[in-house]
Write an enzyme that holds these catalytic residues in place. Structure first.
Site, PDB file in Angstrom:
ATOM      1  CE  LYS A 133      14.120 -23.535 -21.720  1.00 46.23           C
ATOM      2  NZ  LYS A 133      13.786 -23.499 -20.286  1.00 46.23           N
ATOM      3  N   GLY A 161      16.622 -29.840 -19.600  1.00 47.98           N
ATOM      4  CA  GLY A 161      15.698 -30.970 -19.604  1.00 47.98           C
ATOM      5  C   GLY A 161      14.381 -30.458 -20.148  1.00 47.98           C
ATOM      6  CG  HIS A 162      14.193 -28.432 -23.272  1.00 51.87           C
ATOM      7  ND1 HIS A 162      14.728 -27.757 -24.333  1.00 51.87           N
ATOM      8  CD2 HIS A 162      14.648 -27.796 -22.166  1.00 51.87           C
ATOM      9  CE1 HIS A 162      15.480 -26.761 -23.892  1.00 51.87           C
ATOM     10  NE2 HIS A 162      15.452 -26.775 -22.574  1.00 51.87           N
ATOM     11  CG  ASP A 181      13.341 -26.388 -15.262  1.00 47.12           C
ATOM     12  OD1 ASP A 181      13.851 -26.933 -16.256  1.00 47.12           O
ATOM     13  OD2 ASP A 181      13.823 -26.438 -14.118  1.00 47.12           O
ATOM     14  CD  GLN A 219      20.679 -24.066 -19.777  1.00 46.65           C
ATOM     15  OE1 GLN A 219      21.249 -23.580 -20.728  1.00 46.65           O
ATOM     16  NE2 GLN A 219      20.488 -25.353 -19.681  1.00 46.65           N
TER      17      GLN A 219
HETATM   18  P1  GDP Z   1      11.646 -26.632 -20.102  1.00 45.97           P
HETATM   19  O1  GDP Z   1      12.980 -26.987 -19.545  1.00 45.97           O
HETATM   20  O2  GDP Z   1      11.435 -25.158 -20.197  1.00 45.97           O
HETATM   21  O3  GDP Z   1      11.332 -27.332 -21.393  1.00 45.97           O
HETATM   22  O4  GDP Z   1      10.565 -27.152 -19.039  1.00 45.97           O
HETATM   23  P2  GDP Z   1      10.598 -28.576 -18.279  1.00 45.97           P
HETATM   24  O5  GDP Z   1      10.233 -29.631 -19.238  1.00 45.97           O
HETATM   25  O6  GDP Z   1      11.852 -28.730 -17.508  1.00 45.97           O
HETATM   26  O7  GDP Z   1       9.468 -28.329 -17.192  1.00 45.97           O
HETATM   27  C1  GDP Z   1       8.172 -27.975 -17.535  1.00 45.97           C
HETATM   28  C2  GDP Z   1       7.216 -29.028 -16.957  1.00 45.97           C
HETATM   29  O8  GDP Z   1       5.908 -28.519 -16.998  1.00 45.97           O
HETATM   30  C3  GDP Z   1       7.189 -30.323 -17.739  1.00 45.97           C
HETATM   31  O9  GDP Z   1       6.945 -31.384 -16.868  1.00 45.97           O
HETATM   32  C4  GDP Z   1       5.989 -30.139 -18.694  1.00 45.97           C
HETATM   33  O10 GDP Z   1       5.391 -31.364 -19.081  1.00 45.97           O
HETATM   34  C5  GDP Z   1       5.052 -29.347 -17.810  1.00 45.97           C
HETATM   35  N1  GDP Z   1       4.173 -28.390 -18.510  1.00 45.97           N
HETATM   36  C6  GDP Z   1       4.434 -27.588 -19.556  1.00 45.97           C
HETATM   37  N2  GDP Z   1       3.370 -26.774 -19.805  1.00 45.97           N
HETATM   38  C7  GDP Z   1       2.432 -27.094 -18.890  1.00 45.97           C
HETATM   39  C8  GDP Z   1       1.135 -26.571 -18.589  1.00 45.97           C
HETATM   40  O11 GDP Z   1       0.639 -25.643 -19.218  1.00 45.97           O
HETATM   41  N3  GDP Z   1       0.477 -27.135 -17.537  1.00 45.97           N
HETATM   42  C9  GDP Z   1       0.996 -28.159 -16.800  1.00 45.97           C
HETATM   43  N4  GDP Z   1       0.271 -28.645 -15.799  1.00 45.97           N
HETATM   44  N5  GDP Z   1       2.215 -28.659 -17.049  1.00 45.97           N
HETATM   45  C10 GDP Z   1       2.917 -28.116 -18.062  1.00 45.97           C
HETATM   46  P1  IMO Z   2      16.145 -25.970 -18.941  1.00 41.80           P
HETATM   47  O1  IMO Z   2      16.654 -25.811 -20.358  1.00 41.80           O
HETATM   48  C1  IMO Z   2      16.569 -24.891 -14.748  1.00 41.80           C
HETATM   49  C2  IMO Z   2      20.649 -24.229 -13.265  1.00 41.80           C
HETATM   50  C3  IMO Z   2      21.238 -25.223 -12.273  1.00 41.80           C
HETATM   51  C4  IMO Z   2      22.154 -24.311 -11.473  1.00 41.80           C
HETATM   52  C5  IMO Z   2      22.686 -23.364 -12.552  1.00 41.80           C
HETATM   53  C6  IMO Z   2      24.066 -23.753 -13.074  1.00 41.80           C
HETATM   54  O2  IMO Z   2      15.579 -27.308 -18.663  1.00 41.80           O
HETATM   55  O3  IMO Z   2      15.256 -24.844 -18.565  1.00 41.80           O
HETATM   56  P2  IMO Z   2      24.867 -25.690 -14.725  1.00 41.80           P
HETATM   57  O4  IMO Z   2      24.738 -27.174 -14.623  1.00 41.80           O
HETATM   58  O5  IMO Z   2      24.218 -25.111 -15.927  1.00 41.80           O
HETATM   59  O6  IMO Z   2      26.276 -25.195 -14.553  1.00 41.80           O
HETATM   60  O7  IMO Z   2      24.062 -25.136 -13.428  1.00 41.80           O
HETATM   61  O8  IMO Z   2      21.745 -23.379 -13.600  1.00 41.80           O
HETATM   62  N1  IMO Z   2      20.156 -24.834 -14.535  1.00 41.80           N
HETATM   63  C7  IMO Z   2      18.862 -24.948 -14.841  1.00 41.80           C
HETATM   64  N2  IMO Z   2      17.756 -24.672 -14.126  1.00 41.80           N
HETATM   65  N3  IMO Z   2      16.464 -25.337 -16.015  1.00 41.80           N
HETATM   66  C8  IMO Z   2      17.564 -25.604 -16.756  1.00 41.80           C
HETATM   67  O9  IMO Z   2      17.490 -25.926 -18.066  1.00 41.80           O
HETATM   68  C9  IMO Z   2      18.826 -25.454 -16.157  1.00 41.80           C
HETATM   69  N4  IMO Z   2      20.100 -25.642 -16.576  1.00 41.80           N
HETATM   70  C10 IMO Z   2      20.898 -25.243 -15.576  1.00 41.80           C
HETATM   71  O10 IMO Z   2      20.235 -25.799 -11.478  1.00 41.80           O
HETATM   72  O11 IMO Z   2      21.390 -23.544 -10.573  1.00 41.80           O
HETATM   73 MG    MG Z   3      13.819 -28.067 -17.985  1.00 41.91          MG
END
Ligand code: GDP
Ligand code: IMO
Ligand code: MG
Length: 422
Positions: free
Chosen positions: A16, A40-41, A13, A220
């Site tokens: 990415k 979840g991207h 998270d 991840q």
């Molecule tokens: P990922 O799994 O690495 O793609 O990240 P996620 O989408 O799960 O979580 C990142 C969250 O941070 C999302 O809600 C993005 O919209 C938000 N985000 C990404 N970059 C920034 C930033 O520079 N500032 C803020 N405030 N939010 C950001």
């Molecule tokens: P993105 O790509 C954050 C965590 C789960 C749990 C562990 C194992 O959005 O960054 P799983 O379902 O993979 O067997 O769970 O890994 N986990 C993540 N945490 N971002 C993710 O993906 C994750 N995918 C799995 O919360 O701790």
């Molecule tokens: Mg994510």
């Protein structure tokens, strides 16, 4: 011609999705090599928030072909939902989504096993319950279903019957539970049929694409890697750059850039050790301002300060050539910002992650303090215009990690980005 990769540097998270969206602008192919619907991207198209789980984020750039590599575990029901979501957004999907023949398939049985393992252990790992672990177990047990099996109805039915018998014989599921899953099985077979047109041999396609521009999208993060992460509190794949070779059949020796994505602080969702986790008001503030809720499960993310020990390790594991720091804006209101420089393990000062990796739950972080900038930065477009203390923070991190911070994200939208020269 370029062959670059984006990987998560922390516990996932990191943002990415946003960075892949940025860097896929002039790219021909975006490919994922591991994981599945646990990811979840998040990306924004204008004001519209879109969360992709399995289809690479490059899907939002219509010139880009999206490959779901053999190292992934594919949930047909989820893929169909994502394809429909893209269609609703008027984004073309035909001839631009390729699911590799040899990716493994997540079935309702795998999701059930994941859920029941979690229930039995009181959510000790805190998985996303998307069936990821059980599907990779089947892969390594050599009893898995693969995308290629979806191309023949009789093969699929045979393999599903066999897998279900195995599950019943081994008490992974009861006859009663199978009955409860009747509707899900129906959805599964329907989705398998619908997604079969996207299933392809991607190997030669990917090797040919190396003559153009290819971007790899990690899911991840490095500390969730099954080999290099905080085992057993990890996911079941190699999310670090080492997974690219096996998960796509593209050799790492051909990679040009490997960019690690790090939040300006740290978050973790699910169980497991987290040395810089904050249980005070600062932690709550990070979670609140950063809107730190899982994009896949909606669970609150645990929050803490930036961990340099972990970041230096991550840079080594992945061979990072550059770094993107995201969510710097979330630190705007902090008077003092802390960075963990070392760990204290039973009175011993430790700087190398592997010395502490097996003891992370007893580690005490040793912090260096920085003054905050106490001003908004969301609309700044160049590094020199950032407040001095924000520049100092970034320069300190890059000096310590030893890798150039070439991208700074200062908000969730596409334009909220600062690019620095290499
Ligand atoms: P990922 O799994 O690495 O793609 O990240 P996620 O989408 O799960 O979580 C990142 C969250 O941070 C999302 O809600 C993005 O919209 C938000 N985000 C990404 N970059 C920034 C930033 O520079 N500032 C803020 N405030 N939010 C950001
Ligand atoms: P993105 O790509 C954050 C965590 C789960 C749990 C562990 C194992 O959005 O960054 P799983 O379902 O993979 O067997 O769970 O890994 N986990 C993540 N945490 N971002 C993710 O993906 C994750 N995918 C799995 O919360 O701790
Ligand atoms: Mg994510």
């Amino acid at each position: 011609m370029s062959f670059d990769a984006i990987v998560g540097g922390q516990w996932g998270d990191e943002g990415k999705g946003k960075i892949v969206d940025l860097l896929s602008k002039n790219v021909d192919v975006v490919a994922r090599y591991q994981g599945g619907a646990n990811a979840g991207h998040t990306v924004y198209l204008e004001d519209k928030k879109i969360v992709l789980h399995q289809i690479p984020t490059g899907a939002l750039r219509e010139d880009c072909v999206c490959v779901l590599g053999n190292g992934m575990v594919i949930d047909p029901i989820g893929i169909l939902e994502e394809i429909n979501k893209l269609k609703e957004l008027n984004i073309r999907v035909n001839n631009r989504i390729y699911i590799d023949y040899f990716s493994h398939i997540v079935t309702p049985i795998h999701k059930f096993i994941d859920r029941s393992n979690e229930a039995k252990t009181n959510n000790e790992i805190g998985t996303t319950c998307k069936g990821i672990g059980p599907t990779y177990v089947d892969k390594y047990k050599r009893i898995g279903l693969r995308a290629v099996d979806l191309l023949s109805n009789s093969d699929l039915q045979d393999k599903m019957d066999k897998r279900l018998k195995f599950a019943l014989d081994n008490n992974e599921i009861s006859n009663e539970a199978v009955k409860d899953l009747k509707e899900e099985f129906k959805l599964f077979y329907h989705a398998c049929d619908k997604i079969s047109i996207y299933i392809k041999d991607t190997f030669e396609f990917l090797h040919n694409a190396l003559k153009k521009n290819v971007l790899i999208e990690g899911a991840q993060g490095t500390l969730l890697d099954v080999d290099y992460g905080t085992y057993p509190y990890v996911t079941s794949s190699n999310c670090s750059s080492g997974g690219i070779g096996t998960g796509l059949g593209l050799p790492g020796s051909k990679l040009n850039e490997i960019t690690g994505i790090f939040k300006a602080y740290t978050t973790r969702v699910g169980g497991g050790p987290f040395p810089t986790e904050l249980f005070n008001e600062d932690g709550q503030t990070l979670g609140h301002i950063g809107k730190e809720f899982g994009a896949t499960t909606g669970r609150p993310r645990r929050c803490g300060w930036f961990d340099l020990v972990a970041a230096k390790y991550s840079a080594k594991v992945n061979g990072l050539t550059s770094i993107a720091i995201t969510k710097l804006d979330i630190l705007n209101s902090f008077k003092t910002i802390r960075v963990c420089t070392h760990y204290d393990v039973n009175g011993k000062k430790i700087k190398n992650m592997t010395e502490a990796l097996n003891n992370l739950d007893i580690v005490k972080p040793i912090y260096k303090e920085f003054s905050g900038w106490n001003t908004e930065i969301e609309n700044i477009d160049n590094f020199e215009s950032l407040p001095e203390s924000a520049q100092e923070y970034i320069k300190y991190l890059e000096l310590e990690i030893g890798v150039k911070i070439s991208i700074i994200s200062i908000g969730p939208k596409r334009h909220q980005i600062i690019l620095r020269n290499k």
